[in-house]
Design a protein around this motif. Structure first.
Motif, mmCIF file in Angstrom:
data_model
loop_
_atom_site.group_PDB
_atom_site.id
_atom_site.type_symbol
_atom_site.label_atom_id
_atom_site.label_comp_id
_atom_site.label_asym_id
_atom_site.label_seq_id
_atom_site.Cartn_x
_atom_site.Cartn_y
_atom_site.Cartn_z
ATOM 1 N N SER A 4 41.922 29.388 33.526
ATOM 2 C CA SER A 4 41.339 30.708 33.255
ATOM 3 C C SER A 4 41.101 31.477 34.545
ATOM 4 N N THR A 5 40.581 30.807 35.557
ATOM 5 C CA THR A 5 40.340 31.464 36.843
ATOM 6 C C THR A 5 41.661 31.883 37.465
ATOM 7 N N LEU A 6 42.683 31.045 37.355
ATOM 8 C CA LEU A 6 44.003 31.406 37.884
ATOM 9 C C LEU A 6 44.560 32.637 37.174
ATOM 10 N N GLN A 7 44.349 32.739 35.879
ATOM 11 C CA GLN A 7 44.803 33.913 35.140
ATOM 12 C C GLN A 7 44.092 35.173 35.626
ATOM 13 N N VAL A 8 42.803 35.076 35.884
ATOM 14 C CA VAL A 8 42.044 36.228 36.386
ATOM 15 C C VAL A 8 42.537 36.608 37.777
ATOM 16 N N LEU A 9 42.755 35.609 38.627
ATOM 17 C CA LEU A 9 43.259 35.889 39.977
ATOM 18 C C LEU A 9 44.621 36.561 39.908
ATOM 19 N N HIS A 10 45.456 36.086 39.025
ATOM 20 C CA HIS A 10 46.777 36.693 38.879
ATOM 21 C C HIS A 10 46.646 38.154 38.453
ATOM 22 N N ALA A 11 45.754 38.446 37.531
ATOM 23 C CA ALA A 11 45.531 39.828 37.083
ATOM 24 C C ALA A 11 45.018 40.690 38.234
ATOM 25 N N LEU A 12 44.103 40.154 39.020
ATOM 26 C CA LEU A 12 43.569 40.900 40.160
ATOM 27 C C LEU A 12 44.642 41.135 41.226
ATOM 28 N N LEU A 13 45.519 40.167 41.410
ATOM 29 C CA LEU A 13 46.562 40.279 42.435
ATOM 30 C C LEU A 13 47.673 41.253 42.057
ATOM 31 N N ALA A 14 47.729 41.663 40.798
ATOM 32 C CA ALA A 14 48.733 42.646 40.387
ATOM 33 C C ALA A 14 48.579 43.935 41.200
ATOM 34 N N PRO A 16 45.779 44.346 44.245
ATOM 35 C CA PRO A 16 44.550 43.804 44.850
ATOM 36 C C PRO A 16 43.531 44.844 45.324
ATOM 37 N N THR A 17 43.948 46.049 45.596
ATOM 38 C CA THR A 17 42.991 47.047 46.101
ATOM 39 C C THR A 17 42.397 47.904 44.987
ATOM 40 N N ARG A 18 42.917 47.767 43.782
ATOM 41 C CA ARG A 18 42.439 48.581 42.662
ATOM 42 C C ARG A 18 41.165 47.999 42.065
ATOM 43 N N GLU A 19 40.227 48.865 41.767
ATOM 44 C CA GLU A 19 38.997 48.457 41.078
ATOM 45 C C GLU A 19 39.269 48.396 39.576
ATOM 46 N N ARG A 20 38.750 47.340 38.949
ATOM 47 C CA ARG A 20 38.873 47.184 37.508
ATOM 48 C C ARG A 20 37.558 46.702 36.936
ATOM 49 N N TYR A 21 37.245 47.126 35.738
ATOM 50 C CA TYR A 21 36.024 46.648 35.103
ATOM 51 C C TYR A 21 36.344 45.422 34.257
ATOM 52 N N GLY A 22 35.313 44.684 33.898
ATOM 53 C CA GLY A 22 35.465 43.391 33.255
ATOM 54 C C GLY A 22 36.311 43.399 31.999
ATOM 55 N N LEU A 23 36.102 44.376 31.109
ATOM 56 C CA LEU A 23 36.863 44.414 29.867
ATOM 57 C C LEU A 23 38.349 44.641 30.151
ATOM 58 N N GLU A 24 38.640 45.470 31.117
ATOM 59 C CA GLU A 24 40.028 45.714 31.505
ATOM 60 C C GLU A 24 40.670 44.418 32.024
ATOM 61 N N GLY A 73 39.395 37.675 50.064
ATOM 62 C CA GLY A 73 39.592 37.169 48.707
ATOM 63 C C GLY A 73 41.035 37.303 48.254
ATOM 64 N N ALA A 74 41.690 38.407 48.626
ATOM 65 C CA ALA A 74 43.099 38.597 48.264
ATOM 66 C C ALA A 74 43.971 37.536 48.922
ATOM 67 N N VAL A 75 43.694 37.243 50.188
ATOM 68 C CA VAL A 75 44.457 36.210 50.906
ATOM 69 C C VAL A 75 44.246 34.853 50.240
ATOM 70 N N ARG A 76 42.995 34.521 49.963
ATOM 71 C CA ARG A 76 42.687 33.222 49.351
ATOM 72 C C ARG A 76 43.220 33.132 47.921
ATOM 73 N N ALA A 77 43.128 34.220 47.178
ATOM 74 C CA ALA A 77 43.630 34.224 45.798
ATOM 75 C C ALA A 77 45.137 34.019 45.786
ATOM 76 N N ARG A 78 45.843 34.713 46.664
ATOM 77 C CA ARG A 78 47.296 34.562 46.746
ATOM 78 C C ARG A 78 47.672 33.109 47.053
ATOM 79 N N ALA A 79 46.986 32.522 48.032
ATOM 80 C CA ALA A 79 47.268 31.138 48.414
ATOM 81 C C ALA A 79 46.967 30.178 47.253
#
Length: 107
Positions: A4-14, A16-24, A73-79
């Motif tokens: 689940s955390t990997l899925q969230v990281l993948h969504a954020l990495l789409a 990485p600089t864009r702000e998104r709210y939780g429901l999105e 966080g973007a660097v660590r998430a990508r790795a």
């Protein structure tokens, strides 16, 4: 690191600089919103995410909290995502039905 955390990281990495709210993020990652917020809090605790509140003009509507990966966080998430994908690839080569499964996020 949970799937689940990997899925969230993948969504954020789409983006990485864009702000998104939780429901999105919940919708884009396929993670239930009840699970999503625990993951977001954990990522914030690790310093991978930052957030801000946006107060909407309609005072009856609660403020919306937006999340974005920090630069570290973007660097660590990508790795982390890359390591998970490598483990899954190695598992598929060995023929393991469990280890070879994709973590459940789009590539």
């Amino acid at each position: 690191m949970t799937d689940s955390t990997l899925q969230v990281l993948h969504a954020l990495l789409a983006d990485p600089t864009r702000e998104r709210y939780g429901l999105e993020l919940s919708k884009s990652s396929g993670i239930a919103h009840g699970t999503m917020y625990g993951i977001l809090v954990r990522l914030e605790d690790w310093g991978w995410l930052e957030n801000r509140l946006d107060y909407l003009p309609d005072r009856a509507t609660p403020p919306r909290r937006y999340y974005r990966l920090t630069s570290d966080g973007a660097v660590r998430a990508r790795a982390t995502v890359e390591q998970a994908e490598q483990r899954a690839t190695r598992g598929r080569r060995r023929g393991s039905p469990l280890l070879g499964k994709k973590a459940g996020y789009a590539t």
